[in-house]
Design a protein around this motif. Structure first.
Motif, PDB file in Angstrom:
ATOM      1  N   GLY A   1      70.674  10.209  58.645  1.00 26.70           N
ATOM      2  CA  GLY A   1      70.872   9.440  57.411  1.00 26.70           C
ATOM      3  C   GLY A   1      72.102   9.939  56.653  1.00 26.70           C
ATOM      4  N   HIS A   2      72.289  11.248  56.633  1.00 29.33           N
ATOM      5  CA  HIS A   2      73.464  11.806  55.950  1.00 29.33           C
ATOM      6  C   HIS A   2      74.739  11.494  56.726  1.00 29.33           C
ATOM      7  N   ALA A   3      74.622  11.568  58.048  1.00 34.24           N
ATOM      8  CA  ALA A   3      75.789  11.230  58.870  1.00 34.24           C
ATOM      9  C   ALA A   3      76.174   9.769  58.619  1.00 34.24           C
TER      10      ALA A   3
ATOM     11  N   VAL B   1      69.959  18.877  37.129  1.00 32.10           N
ATOM     12  CA  VAL B   1      70.756  18.799  38.364  1.00 32.10           C
ATOM     13  C   VAL B   1      71.448  17.446  38.572  1.00 32.10           C
ATOM     14  N   TRP B   2      70.838  16.353  38.160  1.00 30.41           N
ATOM     15  CA  TRP B   2      71.491  15.059  38.380  1.00 30.41           C
ATOM     16  C   TRP B   2      72.714  14.877  37.469  1.00 30.41           C
ATOM     17  N   PHE B   3      72.591  15.394  36.256  1.00 31.51           N
ATOM     18  CA  PHE B   3      73.720  15.292  35.333  1.00 31.51           C
ATOM     19  C   PHE B   3      74.901  16.095  35.892  1.00 31.51           C
TER      20      PHE B   3
ATOM     21  N   LEU C   1      78.695  14.373  38.114  1.00 26.41           N
ATOM     22  CA  LEU C   1      80.059  14.694  37.676  1.00 26.41           C
ATOM     23  C   LEU C   1      80.965  15.183  38.805  1.00 26.41           C
ATOM     24  N   ASN C   2      80.381  15.433  39.992  1.00 25.91           N
ATOM     25  CA  ASN C   2      81.226  15.890  41.112  1.00 25.91           C
ATOM     26  C   ASN C   2      82.335  14.885  41.422  1.00 25.91           C
ATOM     27  N   TYR C   3      82.026  13.600  41.204  1.00 27.15           N
ATOM     28  CA  TYR C   3      82.995  12.563  41.575  1.00 27.15           C
ATOM     29  C   TYR C   3      84.275  12.645  40.751  1.00 27.15           C
ATOM     30  N   ILE C   4      84.166  13.227  39.564  1.00 26.87           N
ATOM     31  CA  ILE C   4      85.394  13.371  38.774  1.00 26.87           C
ATOM     32  C   ILE C   4      85.891  14.819  38.721  1.00 26.87           C
TER      33      ILE C   4
ATOM     34  N   LEU D   1      79.547   5.068  47.697  1.00 22.88           N
ATOM     35  CA  LEU D   1      78.447   4.745  48.608  1.00 22.88           C
ATOM     36  C   LEU D   1      77.243   5.598  48.281  1.00 22.88           C
ATOM     37  N   VAL D   2      76.074   4.975  48.236  1.00 23.10           N
ATOM     38  CA  VAL D   2      74.834   5.721  48.028  1.00 23.10           C
ATOM     39  C   VAL D   2      73.715   5.018  48.785  1.00 23.10           C
ATOM     40  N   GLY D   3      72.612   5.729  49.002  1.00 31.97           N
ATOM     41  CA  GLY D   3      71.423   5.080  49.524  1.00 31.97           C
ATOM     42  C   GLY D   3      70.709   4.389  48.372  1.00 31.97           C
ATOM     43  N   LYS D   4      69.935   3.359  48.674  1.00 32.19           N
ATOM     44  CA  LYS D   4      69.371   2.536  47.595  1.00 32.19           C
ATOM     45  C   LYS D   4      68.413   3.301  46.686  1.00 32.19           C
ATOM     46  N   GLU D   5      67.830   4.417  47.188  1.00 39.19           N
ATOM     47  CA  GLU D   5      66.865   5.153  46.364  1.00 39.19           C
ATOM     48  C   GLU D   5      67.539   5.857  45.176  1.00 39.19           C
ATOM     49  N   ILE D   6      68.868   5.989  45.218  1.00 43.98           N
ATOM     50  CA  ILE D   6      69.537   6.649  44.097  1.00 43.98           C
ATOM     51  C   ILE D   6      70.489   5.695  43.378  1.00 43.98           C
ATOM     52  N   ALA D   7      70.213   4.395  43.517  1.00 42.54           N
ATOM     53  CA  ALA D   7      71.055   3.388  42.865  1.00 42.54           C
ATOM     54  C   ALA D   7      70.976   3.499  41.341  1.00 42.54           C
TER      55      ALA D   7
ATOM     56  N   PHE E   1      70.577   6.058  39.394  1.00 38.94           N
ATOM     57  CA  PHE E   1      71.426   7.137  38.862  1.00 38.94           C
ATOM     58  C   PHE E   1      72.900   6.716  38.832  1.00 38.94           C
ATOM     59  N   HIS E   2      73.286   5.973  39.869  1.00 40.42           N
ATOM     60  CA  HIS E   2      74.709   5.645  40.003  1.00 40.42           C
ATOM     61  C   HIS E   2      75.141   4.381  39.269  1.00 40.42           C
ATOM     62  N   THR E   3      74.211   3.508  38.943  1.00 39.72           N
ATOM     63  CA  THR E   3      74.636   2.246  38.323  1.00 39.72           C
ATOM     64  C   THR E   3      74.178   2.114  36.880  1.00 39.72           C
TER      65      THR E   3
ATOM     66  N   GLY F   1      63.853  11.297  56.767  1.00 34.99           N
ATOM     67  CA  GLY F   1      64.125  12.230  55.678  1.00 34.99           C
ATOM     68  C   GLY F   1      63.905  13.661  56.105  1.00 34.99           C
ATOM     69  N   LYS F   2      64.588  14.578  55.367  1.00 37.73           N
ATOM     70  CA  LYS F   2      64.456  16.004  55.648  1.00 37.73           C
ATOM     71  C   LYS F   2      63.012  16.435  55.552  1.00 37.73           C
ATOM     72  N   SER F   3      62.333  15.950  54.480  1.00 38.20           N
ATOM     73  CA  SER F   3      61.018  16.492  54.227  1.00 38.20           C
ATOM     74  C   SER F   3      59.908  15.731  54.952  1.00 38.20           C
TER      75      SER F   3
HETATM   76  O1  ME8 Z   1      69.851  12.249  46.758  1.00 36.44           O
HETATM   77  N1  ME8 Z   1      68.908   6.255  55.791  1.00 36.44           N
HETATM   78  O2  ME8 Z   1      70.708  13.944  48.094  1.00 36.44           O
HETATM   79  P1  ME8 Z   1      69.950  13.701  49.485  1.00 36.44           P
HETATM   80  C1  ME8 Z   1      70.120   6.072  55.251  1.00 36.44           C
HETATM   81  N2  ME8 Z   1      71.680  15.154  46.002  1.00 36.44           N
HETATM   82  N3  ME8 Z   1      70.725   6.966  54.453  1.00 36.44           N
HETATM   83  C2  ME8 Z   1      70.078   8.106  54.192  1.00 36.44           C
HETATM   84  C3  ME8 Z   1      68.805   8.361  54.728  1.00 36.44           C
HETATM   85  C4  ME8 Z   1      68.222   7.375  55.567  1.00 36.44           C
HETATM   86  N4  ME8 Z   1      67.033   7.530  56.132  1.00 36.44           N
HETATM   87  N5  ME8 Z   1      68.406   9.569  54.291  1.00 36.44           N
HETATM   88  C5  ME8 Z   1      69.412  10.055  53.509  1.00 36.44           C
HETATM   89  C6  ME8 Z   1      70.516  13.256  46.918  1.00 36.44           C
HETATM   90  N6  ME8 Z   1      70.420   9.175  53.453  1.00 36.44           N
HETATM   91  C7  ME8 Z   1      71.312  13.803  45.759  1.00 36.44           C
HETATM   92  C8  ME8 Z   1      72.526  12.924  45.546  1.00 36.44           C
HETATM   93  S1  ME8 Z   1      74.803  12.297  44.289  1.00 36.44           S
HETATM   94  C9  ME8 Z   1      75.529  12.638  42.830  1.00 36.44           C
HETATM   95  C10 ME8 Z   1      73.404  13.323  44.391  1.00 36.44           C
HETATM   96  C11 ME8 Z   1      71.687   9.354  52.729  1.00 36.44           C
HETATM   97  O3  ME8 Z   1      70.218  14.911  50.310  1.00 36.44           O
HETATM   98  C12 ME8 Z   1      71.871   8.278  51.666  1.00 36.44           C
HETATM   99  O4  ME8 Z   1      73.211   8.204  51.314  1.00 36.44           O
HETATM  100  O5  ME8 Z   1      68.563  13.306  49.256  1.00 36.44           O
HETATM  101  C13 ME8 Z   1      71.067   8.859  50.518  1.00 36.44           C
HETATM  102  O6  ME8 Z   1      71.357   8.293  49.257  1.00 36.44           O
HETATM  103  C14 ME8 Z   1      71.512  10.308  50.583  1.00 36.44           C
HETATM  104  O7  ME8 Z   1      71.611  10.574  51.991  1.00 36.44           O
HETATM  105  C15 ME8 Z   1      70.506  11.209  49.884  1.00 36.44           C
HETATM  106  O8  ME8 Z   1      70.785  12.527  50.155  1.00 36.44           O
END
Ligand code: ME8
Length: 516
Positions: free
Chosen positions: A21-23, A222-224, A228-231, A258-264, A266-268, A300-302
């Motif tokens: 997912g990260h890749a 942590v989210w705040f 800010l990393n983007y700037i 670019l973000v995954g939809k679960e963190i939309a 925070f970003h929008t 997911g990792k967890s």
């Molecule tokens: O949320 N499918 O970090 P995170 C597609 N640190 N994309 C995936 C995915 C999946 N199954 N799993 C992860 C965080 N991703 C915060 C972000 S930004 C200021 C802070 C990708 O390690 C996708 O881009 O949980 C998702 O939004 C991100 O990894 C979440 O990584």
């Protein structure tokens, strides 16, 4: 001042090993940066999110300090991106002084402007998502996003006046209906805005793994910190008169985040409000893509269903996996992954359609012309080329619109047309003929096949940087494969006489595993 195409990925929590997912998000950013570079300048930022309770817990569980833990894990993330042929311009870590400085400066600025105030936070917190939740948002007492247990917090905290930005956010969403994509996410965010906004707690007490709040007492939420990393990475100073600020504004506002939809959210919602509070503009586009799933569940990792992304790149080749990720589903939607699916696309599309085209062309060229690209004399050359004159612009537009599947479908029109010409014009028969018309037809055909492959290598380069460089090498070319498309993609530029260098199959066939 020429604007730079600035593209970012989320910064990933360094609480465990990276997965596919990260890749995925990082590869998409790489494709955009490489595409933008074919006609201008781009800048691609990725990195890791090192603070917060989730990372602190992971370090504690491993019996190390959070800093040591992060230092140990960073190389794994970098090597994953390398394994996927990702070429980022900057990799930010939120423990770097250049970042911490900016977070503290922004905090001070907001405090001075009255955008933050001291209060008490009472409510729930999900450590996995590092998210505050109102009681009313919980689902059966659990985190509405990840379904895990939440913990009760009651602490003094600094609040950001997010609610004060609701009207401006609504206006911005209405005036720029494409600033958040896909549409489903835009609609979801509009619904949140219409429902009203609470102020946001942006500090944490009784917890030390974070950036100190100027004046002490607690650390930044942590989210705040992370947003800010983007700037911070591109050197925000907030001092409009400085030369650094001028450089900053070549990049900001970002072209694509670019973000995954679960963190939309925070970003929008939170992110533009913070930016406005410090006098900066919202990004031009936030694209919140879908998830890669296994058995219908987000990888997911967890969750423990993470595919070993290194093994995957090893088995199919990183470029083939990149191709699969972009070809499999319309960008934005969820899609499921399986090795069988990758193998099928690999053999049919990369192996048969493209790989065989390279192999057959170079083999015929070796046989008929000692491997050198012939000189065409036939009018059909330009006729065929003319059919594809608009292709590069179409492909680039699709790529920059993040319509990756459409870009590949358009490119495959050329792959298919070249294969069809081999079938229709039967070069092996032309080669046997004694007559000069057939000899000229053969030269014309072989020239077009070579030229078509040269185009394909360039057009597919953003998506498959390594394999296309290999095709390029086999074609005997020494100009850059990632050069300017307008200049290089004019039909007929392939110099006759170039000596090709056939090598191993570009996409050797692989066995399809039996379905589990
Ligand atoms: O949320 N499918 O970090 P995170 C597609 N640190 N994309 C995936 C995915 C999946 N199954 N799993 C992860 C965080 N991703 C915060 C972000 S930004 C200021 C802070 C990708 O390690 C996708 O881009 O949980 C998702 O939004 C991100 O990894 C979440 O990584």
């Amino acid at each position: 001042m020429e604007r730079v195409y600035y593209v970012t990925t989320p910064i990933y929590y360094i609480s465990g090993n990276p997965h596919i997912g990260h890749a995925y998000t990082t590869v998409v950013a790489d494709v955009l940066a490489r595409t933008a570079r074919t006609s201008g300048e781009s800048y691609f930022l990725t990195g890791v999110d090192e603070h917060g309770q989730k990372v602190a817990n992971a370090a504690a569980a491993a019996g190390t300090s959070p800093q040591e833990w992060c230092d140990r894990l960073v190389p794994r993330w970098k090597s994953l991106f390398e394994a996927y042929n990702v070429r980022y311009d900057d990799f930010i870590r939120t423990t770097e002084p250049r970042h911490e400085r900016v977070v503290q400066a922004v905090f001070e600025r907001l405090r001075a402007n009255g955008d933050i105030y001291m209060g008490t936070y009472e409510g729930w917190y999900c450590v996995n998502d590092e998210t505050f939740w109102l009681e009313s948002r919980l689902v059966e007492g659990r985190c509405p996003t990840c379904g895990r247990e939440v913990q009760w917090l009651s602490e003094d905290a600094w609040f950001f006046r997010l609610s004060a930005y609701r009207d401006r956010l609504l206006e911005h969403f209405r005036a720029h209906p494409d600033w958040v994509r896909p549409r489903s996410v835009y609609n979801e965010m509009m619904a949140i805005l219409e429902g009203g906004l609470e102020d946001l707690s942006i500090s944490r007490q009784n917890f030390s793994w974070g950036i100190q709040i100027p004046g002490g007492g607690s650390v930044v939420y942590v989210w705040f910190d992370a947003l800010l990393n983007y700037i911070s990475a591109i050197g925000w100073t907030g001092n409009a008169d400085s030369a650094a600020d001028e450089r900053f504004h070549r990049f900001w506002p970002a072209r694509t985040q670019l973000v995954g939809k679960e963190i939309a959210r925070f970003h929008t919602i939170i992110w533009p409000a913070v930016l406005w509070a410090i006098g900066e503009r919202a990004p031009e586009l936030v694209y919140a893509h879908g998830w890669i799933t296994v058995d219908g569940q987000k990888i997911g990792k967890s969750l423990g269903n993470a595919v070993d992304a290194f093994a995957l790149a090893e088995r199919f080749g990183a470029d083939a996996v990149r191709y699969f990720l972009l070809r499999e589903a319309p960008f934005g939607s969820d899609f499921s992954y399986s090795e069988e699916k990758i193998a099928q696309r690999y053999n049919a599309e990369l192996g048969n359609d493209l790989g065989n085209l390279v192999r057959r062309t170079l083999a015929m060229l070796a046989k008929y012309y000692g491997g050198a690209v012939p000189k065409p004399q036939d009018a059909r050359v330009s006729e065929f080329g003319a059919r594809f004159a608009a292709l590069p612009a179409r492909v680039r537009a699709h790529l920059l619109q993040l319509d990756f599947r459409e870009a590949l479908t358009a490119t495959w029109e050329l792959v298919t047309a070249l294969n069809r010409r081999i079938d229709d014009e039967k070069p092996w028969a032309l080669a046997k003929s004694e007559n000069e018309r057939d000899a000229a037809a053969l030269r014309a055909l072989m020239y077009d096949l070579c030229e078509g492959l040269r185009w394909l290598a360039m057009l597919l380069h953003p998506i498959m940087p390594e394999r296309t460089a290999e095709i390029w090498r086999q074609l005997g070319l020494s100009t850059p494969v990632d050069g300017d498309w307008e200049q290089a993609l004019q039909w007929g530029r392939f110099e006759s006489g170039t000596v090709t260098k056939p090598g191993d199959a570009v996409f050797p066939r692989i066995e399809i595993p039996a379905p589990a």
